[in-house]
Design a protein around this motif. Structure first.
Motif, PDB file in Angstrom:
ATOM      1  N   ASP A  92      -4.787   4.457 -14.988  1.00 48.35           N
ATOM      2  CA  ASP A  92      -3.440   4.897 -15.402  1.00 48.35           C
ATOM      3  C   ASP A  92      -2.594   5.102 -14.206  1.00 48.35           C
ATOM      4  O   ASP A  92      -1.506   5.529 -14.313  1.00 48.35           O
ATOM      5  N   LEU A  93      -2.923   4.586 -13.055  1.00 48.17           N
ATOM      6  CA  LEU A  93      -2.010   4.914 -11.803  1.00 48.17           C
ATOM      7  C   LEU A  93      -1.825   3.752 -11.025  1.00 48.17           C
ATOM      8  O   LEU A  93      -0.792   3.109 -10.932  1.00 48.17           O
ATOM      9  N   MET A  94      -2.962   2.937 -10.739  1.00 45.87           N
ATOM     10  CA  MET A  94      -2.806   2.037  -9.648  1.00 45.87           C
ATOM     11  C   MET A  94      -3.804   1.123  -9.803  1.00 45.87           C
ATOM     12  O   MET A  94      -4.746   1.405 -10.468  1.00 45.87           O
ATOM     13  N   THR A  95      -3.632  -0.239  -9.485  1.00 44.83           N
ATOM     14  CA  THR A  95      -5.062  -1.340  -9.494  1.00 44.83           C
ATOM     15  C   THR A  95      -5.225  -1.623  -7.839  1.00 44.83           C
ATOM     16  O   THR A  95      -4.140  -1.809  -7.486  1.00 44.83           O
ATOM     17  N   PHE A  96      -6.320  -1.573  -7.630  1.00 44.05           N
ATOM     18  CA  PHE A  96      -6.565  -1.666  -6.098  1.00 44.05           C
ATOM     19  C   PHE A  96      -7.612  -2.913  -5.845  1.00 44.05           C
ATOM     20  O   PHE A  96      -8.766  -2.774  -6.591  1.00 44.05           O
ATOM     21  N   VAL A  97      -7.575  -3.669  -5.088  1.00 37.71           N
ATOM     22  CA  VAL A  97      -8.437  -4.847  -4.438  1.00 37.71           C
ATOM     23  C   VAL A  97      -8.678  -4.747  -3.112  1.00 37.71           C
ATOM     24  O   VAL A  97      -7.645  -4.835  -2.585  1.00 37.71           O
ATOM     25  N   ALA A  98     -10.021  -4.332  -2.446  1.00 35.97           N
ATOM     26  CA  ALA A  98     -10.174  -4.153  -1.312  1.00 35.97           C
ATOM     27  C   ALA A  98     -10.173  -5.561  -0.540  1.00 35.97           C
ATOM     28  O   ALA A  98     -10.904  -6.395  -1.084  1.00 35.97           O
TER      29      ALA A  98
ATOM     30  N   ILE B  50      -4.848  -5.808  -2.048  1.00 35.93           N
ATOM     31  CA  ILE B  50      -3.882  -5.738  -2.958  1.00 35.93           C
ATOM     32  C   ILE B  50      -3.860  -4.302  -3.703  1.00 35.93           C
ATOM     33  O   ILE B  50      -4.711  -4.096  -4.298  1.00 35.93           O
ATOM     34  N   LEU B  51      -2.553  -3.782  -3.650  1.00 37.32           N
ATOM     35  CA  LEU B  51      -2.524  -2.545  -4.440  1.00 37.32           C
ATOM     36  C   LEU B  51      -1.085  -2.441  -5.224  1.00 37.32           C
ATOM     37  O   LEU B  51       0.082  -3.107  -4.748  1.00 37.32           O
ATOM     38  N   ALA B  52      -1.532  -2.429  -6.577  1.00 37.38           N
ATOM     39  CA  ALA B  52      -0.180  -2.368  -7.491  1.00 37.38           C
ATOM     40  C   ALA B  52      -0.184  -1.290  -8.463  1.00 37.38           C
ATOM     41  O   ALA B  52      -1.047  -0.709  -8.968  1.00 37.38           O
ATOM     42  N   ALA B  53       0.934  -0.667  -8.548  1.00 35.48           N
ATOM     43  CA  ALA B  53       1.389   0.354  -9.405  1.00 35.48           C
ATOM     44  C   ALA B  53       1.246   0.050 -10.820  1.00 35.48           C
ATOM     45  O   ALA B  53       1.615  -1.100 -11.553  1.00 35.48           O
ATOM     46  N   ASP B  54       0.506   0.668 -11.815  1.00 40.76           N
ATOM     47  CA  ASP B  54       0.490   0.370 -13.362  1.00 40.76           C
ATOM     48  C   ASP B  54       1.450   1.198 -14.180  1.00 40.76           C
ATOM     49  O   ASP B  54       1.770   0.821 -15.113  1.00 40.76           O
ATOM     50  N   TYR B  55       2.123   2.085 -13.607  1.00 41.51           N
ATOM     51  CA  TYR B  55       3.348   2.984 -14.225  1.00 41.51           C
ATOM     52  C   TYR B  55       4.593   2.270 -13.993  1.00 41.51           C
ATOM     53  O   TYR B  55       5.045   1.708 -12.888  1.00 41.51           O
ATOM     54  N   SER B  56       5.584   2.352 -14.831  1.00 39.29           N
ATOM     55  CA  SER B  56       6.973   1.758 -14.892  1.00 39.29           C
ATOM     56  C   SER B  56       7.839   2.600 -13.721  1.00 39.29           C
ATOM     57  O   SER B  56       7.585   3.811 -13.400  1.00 39.29           O
ATOM     58  N   ARG B  57       8.624   2.105 -12.968  1.00 34.04           N
ATOM     59  CA  ARG B  57       9.704   2.409 -12.312  1.00 34.04           C
ATOM     60  C   ARG B  57      10.340   3.474 -12.712  1.00 34.04           C
ATOM     61  O   ARG B  57      11.342   4.232 -12.348  1.00 34.04           O
ATOM     62  N   TYR B  58      10.667   3.654 -14.078  1.00 38.62           N
ATOM     63  CA  TYR B  58      11.209   4.588 -14.781  1.00 38.62           C
ATOM     64  C   TYR B  58      10.772   5.946 -14.886  1.00 38.62           C
ATOM     65  O   TYR B  58      11.282   6.677 -15.158  1.00 38.62           O
TER      66      TYR B  58
END
Length: 266
Positions: A5-11, A63-71
């Motif tokens: 629910d916060l972020m997706t991370f690939v090391a 790779i780090l990517a946010a799961d929540y909207s910028r809103y």
């Protein structure tokens, strides 16, 4: 590794880190219930950029990517919400979209307490994770190259005139990266059969400006991509497969060029 629910991370196993702060589409219930119906389309999302970045994991990049909207909160703004550009923009916890239309139902706009809660719950954990990965990479390799990936509708009259070039490279006018990485990215992007501009309307947001410290061997570049290059710019915001596949190759090519530059300057 995924943080629910916060972020997706690939090391990864190289000095390059791809960051995707605006592709998330999740909304907590207390935010979703207060948004206007048209705001729920999330039209200002950097649609699919996380999917387009993921193939680069094959090259060994993190790779780090946010799961929540910028809103919910804009991860590419400072916690103090200092403006980045002199012209129209949106804020840390924005009450308007890119077109200047209200996001919230009347009387449901976020207040100071809401903003602080979102900083603590969403903004701070993401930046802690981003900084931790930068420092891990730097400790292992002595250097980190951060590529901040974004996309936007190719026409947003409130934000810029006309049609945006396909590729918009931002380096905070050269302050966020060493010249060799800026030159490497510029040469590749200019050769990739897309229209290109460097440090135009998009010079790099908070992430590029804050983390890019060439004197400390952390180099940051922002790539803002016009969405017309890979998708339909209207709901339901679908990918156009042939365009998206071409863009995946271009993004992977940019990463490969940066990795080659790192190898030749090691």
């Amino acid at each position: 590794m995924a943080t629910p629910d916060l972020m997706t991370f690939v090391a990864g196993s190289t000095p390059v880190l791809l960051n995707v702060p605006h592709a998330g589409t999740l909304l907590p219930g207390e935010v979703k219930s207060r948004l206007r119906e048209d705001a729920l389309e999330l039209k200002d999302t950097d649609w699919h950029m996380d999917q387009l970045a993921l193939p680069c994991a094959d090259l060994g990049v993190s790779i780090l990517a946010a799961d929540y909207s910028r809103y919910v909160v804009d991860l590419n703004r400072s916690a103090e919400d200092m403006p980045l550009y002199s012209g129209p923009t949106t804020g840390l916890v924005s009450q308007i979209d890119f077109d200047g239309c209200p996001l919230y139902l009347e009387g449901q706009e976020p207040d100071t307490d809401d903003t602080e809660a979102r900083i603590q719950s969403y903004w701070a954990p993401y930046h802690q994770a981003l900084n931790a990965e930068i420092q891990r990479i730097k400790a292992q390799f002595g250097i980190c190259v951060l590529v901040d990936l974004h996309s936007i509708r190719s026409q947003v009259p409130r934000l810029f005139d006309g049609v945006l070039p396909d590729f918009n490279l931002g380096t905070n006018s050269g302050a966020s990266t060493a010249a060799r990485f800026e030159s490497c990215a510029e040469k590749f992007l200019q050769s990739a059969s897309y229209s290109f501009v460097k440090n135009g309307r998009f010079k790099g947001g908070y992430i590029t400006r804050h983390y890019g410290r060439p004197s400390q061997n952390v180099h940051a570049l922002q790539l803002e991509i016009a969405q017309a290059t890979y998708m339909r710019e209207y709901a339901p915001w679908d990918l156009v497969d042939n365009k998206a596949n071409k863009l995946k190759i271009a993004i992977k090519g940019l990463v490969s060029a940066l990795l080659h530059e790192l190898d030749t300057t090691a």
